[in-house]
Scaffold this motif. Structure first.
Motif, PDB file in Angstrom:
ATOM      1  N   THR A   1      91.705  32.591 113.710  1.00 39.15           N
ATOM      2  CA  THR A   1      90.508  32.689 114.533  1.00 39.15           C
ATOM      3  C   THR A   1      89.258  32.667 113.660  1.00 39.15           C
ATOM      4  OG1 THR A   1      91.704  33.972 116.196  1.00 39.15           O
ATOM      5  CG2 THR A   1      89.300  34.081 116.262  1.00 39.15           C
ATOM      6  N   GLY A   2      89.320  33.361 112.528  1.00 39.41           N
ATOM      7  CA  GLY A   2      88.198  33.311 111.596  1.00 39.41           C
ATOM      8  C   GLY A   2      87.949  31.900 111.097  1.00 39.41           C
ATOM      9  N   SER A   3      89.020  31.166 110.833  1.00 37.17           N
ATOM     10  CA  SER A   3      88.883  29.781 110.383  1.00 37.17           C
ATOM     11  C   SER A   3      88.229  28.918 111.465  1.00 37.17           C
ATOM     12  CB  SER A   3      90.257  29.218 110.016  1.00 37.17           C
ATOM     13  OG  SER A   3      90.168  27.864 109.645  1.00 37.17           O
ATOM     14  N   PHE A   4      88.643  29.114 112.700  1.00 33.35           N
ATOM     15  CA  PHE A   4      88.089  28.333 113.805  1.00 33.35           C
ATOM     16  C   PHE A   4      86.603  28.634 114.000  1.00 33.35           C
ATOM     17  CE2 PHE A   4      87.264  28.142 118.473  1.00 33.35           C
ATOM     18  CZ  PHE A   4      87.262  26.767 118.589  1.00 33.35           C
TER      19      PHE A   4
ATOM     20  N   PRO B   1      94.533  48.667 103.655  1.00 33.13           N
ATOM     21  CA  PRO B   1      93.935  49.167 104.896  1.00 33.13           C
ATOM     22  C   PRO B   1      94.983  49.383 105.980  1.00 33.13           C
ATOM     23  CG  PRO B   1      93.538  46.817 104.669  1.00 33.13           C
ATOM     24  CD  PRO B   1      94.158  47.275 103.378  1.00 33.13           C
ATOM     25  N   THR B   2      94.626  50.209 106.930  1.00 30.09           N
ATOM     26  CA  THR B   2      95.477  50.428 108.098  1.00 30.09           C
ATOM     27  C   THR B   2      95.343  49.230 109.033  1.00 30.09           C
ATOM     28  OG1 THR B   2      93.665  51.677 109.089  1.00 30.09           O
ATOM     29  CG2 THR B   2      95.380  52.936 107.937  1.00 30.09           C
ATOM     30  N   PRO B   3      96.156  49.130 110.082  1.00 27.86           N
ATOM     31  CA  PRO B   3      96.202  47.903 110.889  1.00 27.86           C
ATOM     32  C   PRO B   3      94.871  47.383 111.408  1.00 27.86           C
ATOM     33  CG  PRO B   3      98.065  49.272 111.425  1.00 27.86           C
ATOM     34  CD  PRO B   3      97.238  50.055 110.459  1.00 27.86           C
ATOM     35  N   PHE B   4      94.044  48.232 111.991  1.00 23.39           N
ATOM     36  CA  PHE B   4      92.810  47.713 112.580  1.00 23.39           C
ATOM     37  C   PHE B   4      91.821  47.208 111.527  1.00 23.39           C
ATOM     38  CE2 PHE B   4      94.424  50.488 116.015  1.00 23.39           C
ATOM     39  CZ  PHE B   4      94.514  49.512 117.015  1.00 23.39           C
ATOM     40  N   PRO B   5      91.562  47.958 110.444  1.00 27.28           N
ATOM     41  CA  PRO B   5      90.714  47.388 109.383  1.00 27.28           C
ATOM     42  C   PRO B   5      91.320  46.139 108.745  1.00 27.28           C
ATOM     43  CG  PRO B   5      90.860  49.770 109.153  1.00 27.28           C
ATOM     44  CD  PRO B   5      91.867  49.372 110.188  1.00 27.28           C
ATOM     45  N   ALA B   6      92.653  46.097 108.631  1.00 30.14           N
ATOM     46  CA  ALA B   6      93.300  44.922 108.047  1.00 30.14           C
ATOM     47  C   ALA B   6      93.069  43.688 108.910  1.00 30.14           C
ATOM     48  CB  ALA B   6      94.796  45.181 107.881  1.00 30.14           C
ATOM     49  N   THR B   7      93.148  43.878 110.223  1.00 26.62           N
ATOM     50  CA  THR B   7      92.913  42.753 111.137  1.00 26.62           C
ATOM     51  C   THR B   7      91.499  42.226 110.990  1.00 26.62           C
ATOM     52  OG1 THR B   7      94.503  43.687 112.701  1.00 26.62           O
ATOM     53  CG2 THR B   7      92.977  42.027 113.550  1.00 26.62           C
ATOM     54  N   ALA B   8      90.540  43.141 110.854  1.00 27.78           N
ATOM     55  CA  ALA B   8      89.154  42.716 110.664  1.00 27.78           C
ATOM     56  C   ALA B   8      88.962  42.062 109.304  1.00 27.78           C
ATOM     57  CB  ALA B   8      88.222  43.922 110.812  1.00 27.78           C
ATOM     58  N   ALA B   9      89.693  42.553 108.295  1.00 28.20           N
ATOM     59  CA  ALA B   9      89.510  42.045 106.932  1.00 28.20           C
ATOM     60  C   ALA B   9      89.931  40.590 106.788  1.00 28.20           C
ATOM     61  CB  ALA B   9      90.288  42.925 105.947  1.00 28.20           C
ATOM     62  N   VAL B  10      91.047  40.190 107.414  1.00 29.52           N
ATOM     63  CA  VAL B  10      91.536  38.821 107.218  1.00 29.52           C
ATOM     64  C   VAL B  10      90.678  37.794 107.946  1.00 29.52           C
ATOM     65  CG1 VAL B  10      93.908  39.570 106.828  1.00 29.52           C
ATOM     66  CG2 VAL B  10      93.172  38.998 109.151  1.00 29.52           C
ATOM     67  N   PHE B  11      89.785  38.254 108.798  1.00 28.27           N
ATOM     68  CA  PHE B  11      88.892  37.335 109.485  1.00 28.27           C
ATOM     69  C   PHE B  11      87.973  36.630 108.482  1.00 28.27           C
ATOM     70  CE2 PHE B  11      85.121  36.146 111.847  1.00 28.27           C
ATOM     71  CZ  PHE B  11      85.608  35.700 113.057  1.00 28.27           C
ATOM     72  N   ALA B  12      87.498  37.374 107.476  1.00 29.75           N
ATOM     73  CA  ALA B  12      86.524  36.828 106.522  1.00 29.75           C
ATOM     74  C   ALA B  12      87.074  35.684 105.680  1.00 29.75           C
ATOM     75  CB  ALA B  12      85.983  37.946 105.637  1.00 29.75           C
TER      76      ALA B  12
ATOM     77  N   PHE C   1      85.976  31.360 105.572  1.00 33.40           N
ATOM     78  CA  PHE C   1      85.630  30.514 104.424  1.00 33.40           C
ATOM     79  C   PHE C   1      86.641  29.395 104.201  1.00 33.40           C
ATOM     80  CE2 PHE C   1      83.013  34.210 103.306  1.00 33.40           C
ATOM     81  CZ  PHE C   1      81.836  33.566 102.946  1.00 33.40           C
ATOM     82  N   LEU C   2      87.833  29.524 104.759  1.00 36.14           N
ATOM     83  CA  LEU C   2      88.861  28.507 104.543  1.00 36.14           C
ATOM     84  C   LEU C   2      88.401  27.131 105.020  1.00 36.14           C
ATOM     85  CD1 LEU C   2      91.780  27.767 103.736  1.00 36.14           C
ATOM     86  CD2 LEU C   2      92.454  28.300 106.080  1.00 36.14           C
ATOM     87  N   THR C   3      87.724  27.084 106.163  1.00 39.63           N
ATOM     88  CA  THR C   3      87.274  25.798 106.684  1.00 39.63           C
ATOM     89  C   THR C   3      86.309  25.116 105.731  1.00 39.63           C
ATOM     90  OG1 THR C   3      87.597  26.463 108.969  1.00 39.63           O
ATOM     91  CG2 THR C   3      86.046  24.669 108.585  1.00 39.63           C
ATOM     92  N   VAL C   4      85.405  25.888 105.117  1.00 38.27           N
ATOM     93  CA  VAL C   4      84.462  25.316 104.147  1.00 38.27           C
ATOM     94  C   VAL C   4      85.236  24.717 102.977  1.00 38.27           C
ATOM     95  CG1 VAL C   4      82.507  25.799 102.632  1.00 38.27           C
ATOM     96  CG2 VAL C   4      82.740  27.036 104.797  1.00 38.27           C
ATOM     97  N   VAL C   5      86.213  25.452 102.478  1.00 38.34           N
ATOM     98  CA  VAL C   5      86.994  24.993 101.330  1.00 38.34           C
ATOM     99  C   VAL C   5      87.731  23.695 101.652  1.00 38.34           C
ATOM    100  CG1 VAL C   5      88.914  25.552  99.784  1.00 38.34           C
ATOM    101  CG2 VAL C   5      87.261  27.330 100.415  1.00 38.34           C
ATOM    102  N   VAL C   6      88.445  23.684 102.768  1.00 38.57           N
ATOM    103  CA  VAL C   6      89.268  22.520 103.095  1.00 38.57           C
ATOM    104  C   VAL C   6      88.394  21.318 103.472  1.00 38.57           C
ATOM    105  CG1 VAL C   6      91.035  21.616 104.644  1.00 38.57           C
ATOM    106  CG2 VAL C   6      91.211  23.954 103.785  1.00 38.57           C
ATOM    107  N   ALA C   7      87.340  21.549 104.247  1.00 38.74           N
ATOM    108  CA  ALA C   7      86.472  20.440 104.651  1.00 38.74           C
ATOM    109  C   ALA C   7      85.839  19.779 103.438  1.00 38.74           C
ATOM    110  CB  ALA C   7      85.396  20.942 105.619  1.00 38.74           C
ATOM    111  N   ARG C   8      85.323  20.579 102.503  1.00 41.89           N
ATOM    112  CA  ARG C   8      84.696  19.993 101.332  1.00 41.89           C
ATOM    113  C   ARG C   8      85.733  19.400 100.377  1.00 41.89           C
ATOM    114  NH1 ARG C   8      80.792  17.636 103.029  1.00 41.89           N
ATOM    115  NH2 ARG C   8      78.811  18.736 103.216  1.00 41.89           N
TER     116      ARG C   8
END
Length: 411
Positions: free
Chosen positions: A268-271, A308-319, A323-330
């Motif tokens: 979702t973060g990538s999208f 991190p515990t589950p809820f902070p971990a879920t928020a953490a992987v969003f970041a 950035f993955l889209t920027v990396v792959v697109a470029r």
């Protein structure tokens, strides 16, 4: 456009304008539908084996073989496409891929395991190279670099959603009916999506560049591309490590749902990151944007080191997902600039394969670290460090000589 240039900084277009451009929605939609089997087939094969009374280990083997065969054959199919066009390669490939999946539902997986292995490998080898083919079409479909930038970001950002929607669709069909029906639907979607793309005029009329008299400019693996592909292996290691870390998190906290929620948050973060990135053009050359994107990708993984515990971990992987889209697109932009015109689709396929190899490596390493929470949580960051280090040392955006002088215009 050279690698030191970029479209006017801050220039914008709308997604409506891009999707309303001739054939864009059709090509993007058809490719997404045609690639849904990439996320569906491995899960459906696994469920079919267990439903037939086979072991989970054998089901995992068949699932892995399908994905591995599909990934390893990408460059070969890309090169064939560069030589013979999209219709002559993706059309027969899609038919063979769907036929193999349908044959598996008829033959079964436990009566003759060796036959099942052959069918699965053939199906994976024949998976049509729709993603690489779409990237080859964008320059002719969208000559405007601003719109092409937006389309590439949208294209890249939506890829992760395939691996959310695909398994969910398989799970729903298998629960309501059977894994065999899920495989039938998988085969049908693959054929349908490929047909939508191949019958579109841009795909039917696309022709590879004419090979020059000298073979010099047909050399694919310049030092810049080798460095770029190596860096993308590191990106894949981060993603593969994250997938296993998600399962470990689910087990540690006794929350089975986490195994799916964490990768979904990443995708979702990538999208959403792709939507933001594609909304406007950004300052700096493609190489600079690649470096900044990889740096952000690395920083995004660092919170995992705190376990991190589950809820902070879920928020953490969003970041890092954003950035993955920027990396792959470029990475695709730079690949297009550095690859010879006669081998662009093959080059895209090597890029895709590099990430896939990294994912498999990351998953394998993560399996070894499963009993060491700190090492497992550090693996995604380690993969990102590898990617950033290679890019900083090699600076892959430097055009090769002499082929670098004739490059095409790109966003």
């Amino acid at each position: 456009m050279t690698l030191t240039d970029s479209p006017t900084s801050g220039a914008r277009t709308t997604y409506g304008a891009v999707l309303g451009s001739p054939y864009v929605a059709r090509l993007l939609g058809g490719t997404l539908i045609g690639r849904l089997p990439n996320g569906m087939a491995p899960v459906a094969i696994l469920l079919l084996v267990t439903t037939d009374g086979g072991t989970l280990a054998f089901g995992g083997l068949l699932s892995a073989l399908y994905g591995l065969a599909s990934a390893l054959s990408q460059p070969v199919k890309g090169r064939l496409m560069d030589r013979h066009g999209q219709t002559r390669v993706s059309g027969p490939a899609a038919i063979l891929n769907s036929a193999a999946l349908l044959a598996l539902t008829t033959v079964g997986t436990t009566g003759s395991p060796a036959v099942a292995v052959v069918i699965v490998v053939v199906g994976g080898l024949a998976a049509p190279p729709l993603e690489a083919g779409l990237r080859a079409l964008w320059p002719s479909v969208l000559p405007d670099p601003v719109r092409r930038h937006t389309a590439l970001a949208l294209d890249t950002g939506t890829q992760g959603l395939l691996y959310i929607a695909g398994p969910l669709l398989v799970a729903a069909l298998s629960t309501a009916h059977s894994p065999a029906l899920a495989l039938v639907v998988t085969a049908t979607l693959g054929l349908t999506g490929t047909a939508v793309v191949l019958t579109a005029p841009p795909s039917r009329t696309w022709r590879p560049a004419t090979r020059g008299r000298s073979g010099t400019c047909d050399r694919l693996f310049s030092s810049g591309l080798v460095a770029l592909f190596t860096a993308l292996v590191g990106v894949g290691v981060a993603i593969g490590g994250m997938n296993v870390w998600s399962v470990a998190m689910a087990e540690r906290h006794d929350m089975d749902l986490l195994a799916g929620v964490l990768p979904a948050a990443f995708s979702t973060g990538s999208f959403l990151g792709g939507l933001l990135y594609g909304y406007r053009t950004w300052p700096g050359s493609p190489t600079r944007q690649l470096l900044l994107g990889t740096g952000g990708f690395l920083l995004g993984w660092l919170p995992l080191l705190a376990l991190p515990t589950p809820f902070p971990a879920t928020a953490a992987v969003f970041a890092p997902g954003a950035f993955l889209t920027v990396v792959v697109a470029r990475a695709f932009t730079i690949t297009d600039t550095l690859a010879p015109p006669t081998r662009t689709t093959e080059a895209y396929a090597w890029l895709i394969l590099s990430i896939g190899v990294g994912q498999a490596t990351g998953a394998a390493l993560a399996g070894r670290f499963a009993d060491h929470p700190h090492a497992l949580a550090a693996l995604p960051a380690a993969g990102a460090i590898l990617a950033l280090t290679v890019l900083l040392l090699a600076h892959p955006g430097r055009p090769p000589a002499p082929c670098g002088r004739h490059r095409r215009q790109h966003a």
